[in-house]
Motif scaffolding. Structure first.
Motif, PDB file in Angstrom:
ATOM      1  N   PRO A  53       0.731  -1.116  -0.420  1.00  0.00           N
ATOM      2  CA  PRO A  53       0.218   0.315   0.008  1.00  0.00           C
ATOM      3  C   PRO A  53       0.491   1.048   0.263  1.00  0.00           C
ATOM      4  CG  PRO A  53      -0.715  -1.785   1.481  1.00  0.00           C
ATOM      5  CD  PRO A  53       0.558  -2.120   1.626  1.00  0.00           C
ATOM      6  N   THR A  56       1.595   3.213  -3.795  1.00  0.00           N
ATOM      7  CA  THR A  56       0.684   3.645  -3.811  1.00  0.00           C
ATOM      8  C   THR A  56       0.685   5.555  -4.066  1.00  0.00           C
ATOM      9  OG1 THR A  56      -1.613   3.357  -1.966  1.00  0.00           O
ATOM     10  CG2 THR A  56      -1.441   1.669  -3.662  1.00  0.00           C
ATOM     11  N   PHE A  63      -7.691   1.149  -6.042  1.00  0.00           N
ATOM     12  CA  PHE A  63      -8.623  -0.230  -5.700  1.00  0.00           C
ATOM     13  C   PHE A  63      -7.978  -0.964  -4.917  1.00  0.00           C
ATOM     14  CE2 PHE A  63      -9.688   3.124  -9.471  1.00  0.00           C
ATOM     15  CZ  PHE A  63     -11.381   3.169  -9.440  1.00  0.00           C
ATOM     16  N   ALA A  64      -8.740  -1.782  -4.375  1.00  0.00           N
ATOM     17  CA  ALA A  64      -8.550  -2.741  -3.870  1.00  0.00           C
ATOM     18  C   ALA A  64      -9.458  -3.714  -4.527  1.00  0.00           C
ATOM     19  CB  ALA A  64      -8.881  -2.978  -2.475  1.00  0.00           C
ATOM     20  N   LYS A  71     -13.105  -2.949  -5.024  1.00  0.00           N
ATOM     21  CA  LYS A  71     -13.750  -1.409  -4.005  1.00  0.00           C
ATOM     22  C   LYS A  71     -12.850  -0.278  -4.132  1.00  0.00           C
ATOM     23  CE  LYS A  71     -15.094  -4.754  -0.612  1.00  0.00           C
ATOM     24  NZ  LYS A  71     -15.293  -5.426   0.459  1.00  0.00           N
ATOM     25  N   VAL A  73     -10.424   2.913  -3.070  1.00  0.00           N
ATOM     26  CA  VAL A  73      -9.594   3.117  -1.678  1.00  0.00           C
ATOM     27  C   VAL A  73     -10.110   4.411  -1.554  1.00  0.00           C
ATOM     28  CG1 VAL A  73      -7.888   3.132  -0.686  1.00  0.00           C
ATOM     29  CG2 VAL A  73      -8.676   1.224  -1.717  1.00  0.00           C
ATOM     30  N   ARG A  74      -9.316   4.918  -2.610  1.00  0.00           N
ATOM     31  CA  ARG A  74      -9.418   6.410  -2.744  1.00  0.00           C
ATOM     32  C   ARG A  74      -9.347   6.506  -4.276  1.00  0.00           C
ATOM     33  NH1 ARG A  74      -3.702   6.330  -1.611  1.00  0.00           N
ATOM     34  NH2 ARG A  74      -2.573   7.491  -3.322  1.00  0.00           N
TER      35      ARG A  74
END
Length: 74
Positions: A53, A56, A63-64, A71, A73-74
């Motif tokens: 992580p 990033t 995205f996760a 999903k 994430v930001r």
């Protein structure tokens, strides 16, 4: 790794997809790769996968993936 990145960039792609581009790089080289990715903003869309992580920080969107779902994430 740098040769592979250079070979991809010489074609000036609209989209560059990389699978764990920082794998096996030490800290300074991973940071240099981050700088290269930042420099490509506005010219090339970069999509890359990572298990770290912390990598990033160069991303506009994260995205996760897990359990068959994607999903934001930001």
């Amino acid at each position: 790794r740098w040769v592979a990145v250079a070979r991809a960039l010489v074609l000036e792609p609209a989209i560059l997809i990389m699978d764990e581009p920082d794998a096996h790089l030490d800290g300074p080289h991973a940071e240099a790769l981050d700088g290269l990715i930042r420099d490509m903003r506005g010219r090339t869309t970069v999509l890359f996968s990572t298990h770290d992580p912390a990598r990033t920080t160069v991303c506009d969107r994260v995205f996760a993936l897990g359990s068959g779902t994607v999903k934001p994430v930001r």
